[in-house]
Design a protein around this motif. Sequence first.
Motif, PDB file in Angstrom:
ATOM      1  N   ALA A  29       0.822  -1.209   0.000  1.00  0.00           N
ATOM      2  CA  ALA A  29       0.000   0.000   0.000  1.00  0.00           C
ATOM      3  C   ALA A  29       0.857   1.260   0.000  1.00  0.00           C
ATOM      4  O   ALA A  29       0.550   2.231  -0.710  1.00  0.00           O
ATOM      5  N   ALA A  32       2.332   1.787  -3.503  1.00  0.00           N
ATOM      6  CA  ALA A  32       1.321   2.260  -4.442  1.00  0.00           C
ATOM      7  C   ALA A  32       0.936   3.702  -4.148  1.00  0.00           C
ATOM      8  O   ALA A  32       0.768   4.514  -5.073  1.00  0.00           O
ATOM      9  N   ASP A  33       0.801   4.034  -2.885  1.00  0.00           N
ATOM     10  CA  ASP A  33       0.459   5.406  -2.504  1.00  0.00           C
ATOM     11  C   ASP A  33       1.525   6.380  -2.989  1.00  0.00           C
ATOM     12  O   ASP A  33       1.222   7.447  -3.545  1.00  0.00           O
ATOM     13  N   THR A  68      -7.560   0.533  -8.010  1.00  0.00           N
ATOM     14  CA  THR A  68      -6.458   0.759  -7.075  1.00  0.00           C
ATOM     15  C   THR A  68      -6.913   1.610  -5.899  1.00  0.00           C
ATOM     16  O   THR A  68      -6.581   1.315  -4.737  1.00  0.00           O
ATOM     17  N   GLY A  71      -8.983  -0.479  -3.557  1.00  0.00           N
ATOM     18  CA  GLY A  71      -8.158  -1.387  -2.766  1.00  0.00           C
ATOM     19  C   GLY A  71      -7.430  -0.680  -1.644  1.00  0.00           C
ATOM     20  O   GLY A  71      -7.404  -1.151  -0.499  1.00  0.00           O
ATOM     21  N   LEU A  72      -6.838   0.485  -1.941  1.00  0.00           N
ATOM     22  CA  LEU A  72      -6.116   1.229  -0.910  1.00  0.00           C
ATOM     23  C   LEU A  72      -7.063   1.736   0.175  1.00  0.00           C
ATOM     24  O   LEU A  72      -6.733   1.712   1.368  1.00  0.00           O
ATOM     25  N   HIS A  81      -3.247   0.287   6.612  1.00  0.00           N
ATOM     26  CA  HIS A  81      -2.523   1.221   5.752  1.00  0.00           C
ATOM     27  C   HIS A  81      -2.850   2.646   6.179  1.00  0.00           C
ATOM     28  O   HIS A  81      -4.003   2.957   6.489  1.00  0.00           O
ATOM     29  N   HIS A 365       0.445  -1.945 -10.004  1.00  0.00           N
ATOM     30  CA  HIS A 365      -0.582  -1.268  -9.226  1.00  0.00           C
ATOM     31  C   HIS A 365      -2.041  -1.589  -9.529  1.00  0.00           C
ATOM     32  O   HIS A 365      -2.907  -1.219  -8.736  1.00  0.00           O
ATOM     33  N   LEU A 367      -5.654  -3.371  -9.490  1.00  0.00           N
ATOM     34  CA  LEU A 367      -6.274  -4.220  -8.478  1.00  0.00           C
ATOM     35  C   LEU A 367      -6.285  -5.687  -8.888  1.00  0.00           C
ATOM     36  O   LEU A 367      -5.956  -6.567  -8.090  1.00  0.00           O
ATOM     37  N   PRO A 372      -2.116  -4.511  -5.272  1.00  0.00           N
ATOM     38  CA  PRO A 372      -3.226  -4.205  -4.358  1.00  0.00           C
ATOM     39  C   PRO A 372      -4.204  -5.361  -4.189  1.00  0.00           C
ATOM     40  O   PRO A 372      -4.739  -5.574  -3.094  1.00  0.00           O
TER      41      PRO A 372
END
Length: 394
Positions: A29, A32-33, A68, A71-72, A81, A365, A367, A372
Motif C-alpha cells: 500500500a 502504491a500510494d 487501485t 483497494g487502498l 494502511h 498497481h 487491483l 493491491p
Amino acid sequence: MLFDPRAHEPLTERPWDAAAARAAIAAIAAEADAALRPDGRWWPLHPLDDDGATPAALHGVYLGAAGTLWGLDRLARAGLHEPGHDYAALARTALEDYRERPEFGGPQPSLWMGEGGIALVAWLLDPDPDLADRLEALVALPPDDSLELMWGSPGLLAICDVLLERTGEERWATAWSALAEQLLERRSERVPGLWTQRLYGREQELLGPVHGLAGIAAMLARRPELLAPERLVPGIVAVLSASAVREDDRATWPPRFGGPLEDGGNPVRTQWCHGAPGMVAALAALPPAGELDELLLAGGELTWAAGPLRKGAGLCHGTAGNGLAFLALFARTGDERWLARARAFAMHAAAQVAADRARHGRGRHPLWTGDPGTAAYLAQCLEGGGGTPAFDRW
C-alpha cells in the motif's frame, strides 16, 4: 493431466505469519500510494500490463485508477494502511476525467472496464446522492450485451446488489430483478443452462468467472429473496457436472463448454479467470447441493495439488487468485484445512510480490493483475474471510 506443472512452482515452506502478512500489506500500500502521479496519469503502467496498445491513463476497476483507489481505501479502513491521499476525492476525479475523455466513446456501463465501476467506487468512498442517481441511470442503459461479467449486464447486477445492501432502497431491488429476468431470458439456444457470450468477435459458451457461466451464476445467486434458487441451481449444477474433467478426487473445467483444457493455443490454465480456482471461488456462492459440493471440493483439491502459479501473485491469474478458492471453501464448509491452505498461498504470494518488485524496481498497481489485489487477499487471510471485489459486497 488436469494441470500443467510448468505453470506452477513449489509452495514456499514459510509458515503463516500474521505479522509478516501485515508488513507485506503495508509495504504494498505504501509503495502504491507513493507511486501515484500528480499529473492526471494516475499510476505508471507496469510492463506486464502493457500489450502495446494500452492507454497511459486507465480509469476503470480492473486495470485502472478506480480499482487501485478502492483497494487502498479498503486497506486503510481495515487499519492496515495509513493513506497519503484523499482517495474519495481522487475517485471522483477519476470519474470526471473518464467522462470527459472522448476516446472512451460515451457512457459504457461496464462494471470492470467502464463508467459503472468507476462511479460505484466513487459512491462507495463518498455516498453522494447524485452519484447514486447516475448509477441508477447506468444500470438502466441497455448495453450491447456480451452476457459476461467484465463488459456486460451481469456486472451491473453487482452495482444494484451493493447499493441495495448499503441503502435498502427499493429502486435497487427493482433494478436488480429487471436485470436478472433479462439474463434468464437470454440463456443460450445452443446449450441449455448456459449463456452464449458475444465477445471479441466470437460467439461461444464460456465457463469461467470473468467471461462466463460462473460469473453470471455468482451474481444471480446473491439475492435469493429476489430470485428463487430453484430457478438457477439445478441447471447450473447439470452444466458443471457435464463439463467437469475429473481424475480421482480432483476436477477442473475448460475455458468453454465442450472445449478441451488446452484451448485456443493456450496450455491448461489453473487460475482464477480460467480453470478450477475461479469456478470454485465463484460458485461457492450457490446454495448447498450434494453434487455441487462434491465438485467444488474436487476443484479445491486440484488447485492445491497444482500449487502456486509462476506468473505471479495477482488475483486474475496469480497465486492470490487461486487462494480465493480455499477461502471460499472455508466459508462454505468451516473446515480449517482450507483456511490453512489459503494462508500458505498468502505467504507465497507475498514473497512473489517482493521478488517482482525487486526484479522490476517498482510495484504493479492494478487491483486485478497487480499488488493491491494481493494485499486485499492477504487482508482476507488475516480476517479468515472470503470474497473477491467481484463477488463480495465491496
